[in-house]
Design a protein around this motif. Structure first.
Motif, mmCIF file in Angstrom:
data_model
loop_
_atom_site.group_PDB
_atom_site.id
_atom_site.type_symbol
_atom_site.label_atom_id
_atom_site.label_comp_id
_atom_site.label_asym_id
_atom_site.label_seq_id
_atom_site.Cartn_x
_atom_site.Cartn_y
_atom_site.Cartn_z
ATOM 1 N N TYR A 15 56.399 17.775 40.997
ATOM 2 C CA TYR A 15 55.925 16.716 40.087
ATOM 3 C C TYR A 15 55.711 15.404 40.848
ATOM 4 C CZ TYR A 15 57.382 19.864 36.333
ATOM 5 O OH TYR A 15 57.526 20.946 35.483
ATOM 6 N N PHE A 18 54.925 11.579 39.550
ATOM 7 C CA PHE A 18 55.797 10.877 38.625
ATOM 8 C C PHE A 18 56.886 10.100 39.366
ATOM 9 C CE2 PHE A 18 54.184 14.477 36.147
ATOM 10 C CZ PHE A 18 53.707 13.807 35.021
ATOM 11 N N GLU A 21 62.934 9.451 38.740
ATOM 12 C CA GLU A 21 63.764 9.792 37.585
ATOM 13 C C GLU A 21 63.108 10.866 36.727
ATOM 14 O OE1 GLU A 21 65.636 7.682 33.565
ATOM 15 O OE2 GLU A 21 64.602 6.474 35.073
ATOM 16 N N VAL A 22 61.803 10.756 36.532
ATOM 17 C CA VAL A 22 61.077 11.733 35.729
ATOM 18 C C VAL A 22 60.981 13.059 36.480
ATOM 19 C CG1 VAL A 22 58.881 12.249 34.596
ATOM 20 C CG2 VAL A 22 59.785 9.916 34.568
ATOM 21 N N ARG A 23 60.712 12.999 37.786
ATOM 22 C CA ARG A 23 60.629 14.229 38.579
ATOM 23 C C ARG A 23 61.924 15.022 38.484
ATOM 24 N NH1 ARG A 23 58.308 10.886 42.762
ATOM 25 N NH2 ARG A 23 60.125 11.212 44.100
ATOM 26 N N TYR A 242 60.549 19.795 26.931
ATOM 27 C CA TYR A 242 59.626 18.652 26.938
ATOM 28 C C TYR A 242 58.278 19.000 26.319
ATOM 29 C CZ TYR A 242 62.989 16.276 29.877
ATOM 30 O OH TYR A 242 64.138 15.688 30.348
ATOM 31 N N LEU A 274 56.460 13.381 26.964
ATOM 32 C CA LEU A 274 55.623 12.739 27.958
ATOM 33 C C LEU A 274 54.305 12.470 27.248
ATOM 34 C CD1 LEU A 274 57.428 15.076 29.578
ATOM 35 C CD2 LEU A 274 56.260 14.022 31.522
ATOM 36 N N ARG A 304 60.089 9.921 27.616
ATOM 37 C CA ARG A 304 60.427 10.309 28.985
ATOM 38 C C ARG A 304 59.440 9.710 29.971
ATOM 39 N NH1 ARG A 304 64.530 11.136 31.749
ATOM 40 N NH2 ARG A 304 65.353 12.431 30.064
ATOM 41 N N HIS A 305 58.150 9.678 29.591
ATOM 42 C CA HIS A 305 57.129 9.120 30.482
ATOM 43 C C HIS A 305 55.937 8.702 29.638
ATOM 44 C CE1 HIS A 305 54.735 8.503 34.087
ATOM 45 N NE2 HIS A 305 53.776 9.249 33.559
#
Length: 372
Positions: A15, A18, A21-23, A242, A274, A304-305
């Motif tokens: 990932y 991104f 933190e998101v990865r 997610y 996301l 989350r994103h």
């Protein structure tokens, strides 16, 4: 016979685009999906889990990913059948040798194209990939694979159905009638990341954890009841955490934002979303500034994103707003020119509107600072 059909776990997916933190969250969710697949197997009474390729995202996923995967599978009271796909294809002395060395007793590595007995009266006909791309049909050998008379024949493969939007030059092609020509009671496929039934005896399970925008269904696996006398009964079992949502929000008033966010909350937990968001409409400068600020300061922290494309949200300053821009001389002239060009529209108009908005924001910020 009842089985769980899954594929395209792609453990270790980086990932890369991104934030860290998101990865980390998305990568861990892919490992957590193993536990949810195990729960689906337990809840449905399926004792065998067939993974139709791309267990790992690449041939070097890292030791932690491999050890975590083996540990989680080892604690589940099912038998896992892991087959290499195009992302994690077979290599001598490579990934799958390491997996075999770490695998608990209930994990079976499928590294040969030959029949394997799943259970009494049921046989697996696999097509593990030895290369990332091949022009040959990986399922061709299934036609000649012998099994005992009356046994269930379940195929496991990874690739693209020939007429499923693929050109003749696409790799790893599988004919859409392979279940019929190989006498299969069910052909479990991987490669396509969404659920898709092809005829009455062939299906793609999709990925257990969605990994891209454009697929809004939650990740899932398939509970398949395979029968020699009739078509299999397929039921999707949710495994994903997610949701990757694409939305377009059109604005007339600033209050439209609150209604849009509230509607989004009604779809589920924002922390598991996301969101790729496109904004459109024509609003005042103050409203546009307020909308973008609220998205940055509130919604982006709740999901989350968040990705925002605000190019379609056009700011048209009111006379009162322009009067609030306390500029003189060259800046006053620039503001007038920008307003005129913004009103004309087109690419230059979009750039002028953005520049006018920035001038408005900075002028107000300066005024507030001077007043303190």
């Amino acid at each position: 016979m009842k089985i769980i059909h899954t594929a395209d776990w792609q453990l270790g997916k980086p990932y890369g685009r991104f934030p860290q933190e998101v990865r980390s969250a998305l990568s861990e969710a892919r490992l957590d999906a193993i536990d949810r697949i195990a729960s689906a197997a337990r809840d449905t009474g399926a004792g065998q889990v067939l993974v139709a390729g791309d267990v790992f995202d690449n041939v070097e996923p890292g030791n932690r990913v491999v050890v975590q995967a083996m540990s989680r599978m080892g604690h589940a009271p099912v038998t896992w059948w892991l087959m290499p796909g195009n992302h994690d294809h077979l290599r001598a002395g490579g990934l799958w040798s390491r997996v075999r060395g770490l695998a608990p007793p209930n994990v079976r590595v499928i590294d040969r194209s030959e029949p394997m007995e799943l259970d009494e009266g049921a046989w697996l006909l696999p097509a593990p990939l030895e290369h990332r791309r091949t022009r040959e049909d990986p399922t061709a050998l299934m036609v000649g694979m012998a099994t005992p008379p009356g046994a269930l024949r379940i195929g496991l493969a990874h690739g693209s159905i020939t007429d499923f939007g693929a050109s003749g030059e696409s790799p790893n092609q599988i004919p859409p009638d392979r279940a019929r020509t190989a006498g299969l009671d069910y052909l479990a496929l991987g490669d396509w990341h969404g659920f898709l039934a092809v005829g009455d005896r062939t299906a793609y399970s999709g990925t257990p954890e969605i990994d891209r925008f454009g697929r809004e269904d939650a990740g899932a696996c398939i509970e398949a009841i395979v029968r020699t006398t009739d078509s299999p009964v397929l039921t999707r079992r949710s495994t994903g955490r997610y949701r990757w949502l694409e939305r377009r929000w059109d604005f007339v008033e600033a209050d439209d934002l609150a209604a849009a966010i509230e509607a989004l909350r009604g779809e589920g937990a924002l922390a598991d979303v996301l969101l790729a968001l496109k904004l459109s409409g024509t609003v005042s400068l103050a409203n546009r500034v307020g909308i973008t600020a609220s998205l940055e300061e509130q919604l982006s922290l709740a999901v989350r994103h968040l990705e925002v494309d605000a190019a379609g949200l056009i700011a048209r300053p009111t006379a009162e707003e322009l009067a609030e821009i306390d500029v003189q001389g060259a800046l006053a002239g620039a503001a007038a020119v920008l307003r005129e060009r913004a009103g004309a529209g087109g690419p230059d108009g979009e750039m002028a509107a953005a520049a006018l908005e920035r001038l408005y924001v900075e002028a107000l910020r300066f005024d507030r600072g001077a007043a303190q």
